[in-house]
Design an enzyme around this catalytic site. Structure first.
Site, PDB file in Angstrom:
ATOM      1  N   ARG A  77       0.825  -1.217   0.000  1.00  0.00           N
ATOM      2  CA  ARG A  77       0.000   0.000   0.000  1.00  0.00           C
ATOM      3  C   ARG A  77       0.850   1.253   0.000  1.00  0.00           C
ATOM      4  NH1 ARG A  77      -5.562   0.188   0.470  1.00  0.00           N
ATOM      5  NH2 ARG A  77      -5.163   2.248   1.249  1.00  0.00           N
ATOM      6  N   GLY A  82       6.584   0.653   5.703  1.00  0.00           N
ATOM      7  CA  GLY A  82       7.485  -0.219   4.951  1.00  0.00           C
ATOM      8  C   GLY A  82       7.527   0.131   3.477  1.00  0.00           C
ATOM      9  N   CYS A  83       6.376   0.421   2.907  1.00  0.00           N
ATOM     10  CA  CYS A  83       6.305   0.750   1.478  1.00  0.00           C
ATOM     11  C   CYS A  83       6.991   2.079   1.190  1.00  0.00           C
ATOM     12  CB  CYS A  83       4.853   0.772   1.015  1.00  0.00           C
ATOM     13  SG  CYS A  83       4.066  -0.847   1.187  1.00  0.00           S
ATOM     14  N   THR A  84       6.882   3.021   2.111  1.00  0.00           N
ATOM     15  CA  THR A  84       7.538   4.314   1.951  1.00  0.00           C
ATOM     16  C   THR A  84       9.053   4.154   2.047  1.00  0.00           C
ATOM     17  OG1 THR A  84       5.589   5.435   2.832  1.00  0.00           O
ATOM     18  CG2 THR A  84       7.654   6.683   2.822  1.00  0.00           C
ATOM     19  N   ALA A  87      10.210   2.522  -1.213  1.00  0.00           N
ATOM     20  CA  ALA A  87      10.150   3.480  -2.322  1.00  0.00           C
ATOM     21  C   ALA A  87      11.295   4.486  -2.239  1.00  0.00           C
ATOM     22  CB  ALA A  87       8.799   4.202  -2.324  1.00  0.00           C
TER      23      ALA A  87
END
Length: 187
Positions: A77, A82-84, A87
């Site tokens: 998401r 974690g995704c940030t 990225a």
């Protein structure tokens, strides 16, 4: 004769281990999200809408990157910690990837609007693709509804899968992928 007792947790563990041993086929790569595509074969094609650096793009397919290396990563998401982190790792190394004729594209179930907002707020300059029904994520063994799992694939300029990572840890992952890219290009 002494009686052997097994509690429920031990019984389930033994049963699960037996079932996995019975059904496991070493020639088939599997991950939590399903069957993974094999290395050395053509990467599954796709046709998805997305954004590049916060600007909406027409649908992109695997052929959009023909002639270049491609890091295709799946993530759960936008705007989660974690995704940030993941990225930002790819964004920080983006110039290194581009210097090696390699582009970055990421796929999640988020909408194009969410991707645009994520790119803009986080200063991301690479492609984010929207796979709301998980069709492409399933093709890459990276779907556990309603989210894409954290898997990464390295695809060569001819569209062949050269490396894959499952159960990725976001911190340091971009550098791990960059190291593999360099090794693949030098082999």
């Amino acid at each position: 004769m002494p009686r052997i007792t097994v509690n429920r947790r031990e019984f389930l563990g033994i049963s699960l281990a037996g079932a996995l041993t019975w059904f496991w086929k070493p020639q088939t790569a599997r991950a939590l999200g399903g069957k993974l595509p094999e290395l050395g074969v053509a990467a599954p094609d796709f046709n998805l809408p997305g954004t590049i650096g916060g600007t909406t793009t027409p649908n992109l397919s695997l052929d959009s990157w023909r002639g270049q290396w491609l890091v295709l990563y799946f993530y759960p998401r936008d705007f989660t910690s974690g995704c940030t982190i993941e990225a930002h790792g790819f964004q920080d190394a983006l110039a290194d990837f581009k210097g090696r004729n390699c582009e970055i594209a990421a796929i999640s179930a988020d909408s194009v609007d969410d991707h645009e907002s994520f790119c803009t707020s986080e200063g991301l300059g690479f492609t984010l693709l929207s796979d709301p029904d998980g069709v492409v994520s399933r093709d890459y063994g990276s779907w556990m509804a309603p989210y894409s799992l954290r898997h990464t694939f390295l695809i060569d300029p001819e569209g062949l899968l050269r490396a894959r990572w499952t159960g990725v840890r976001p911190v340091g992952h971009a550098q791990e992928v960059l190291s593999t890219l360099i090794a693949e290009q030098n082999s």
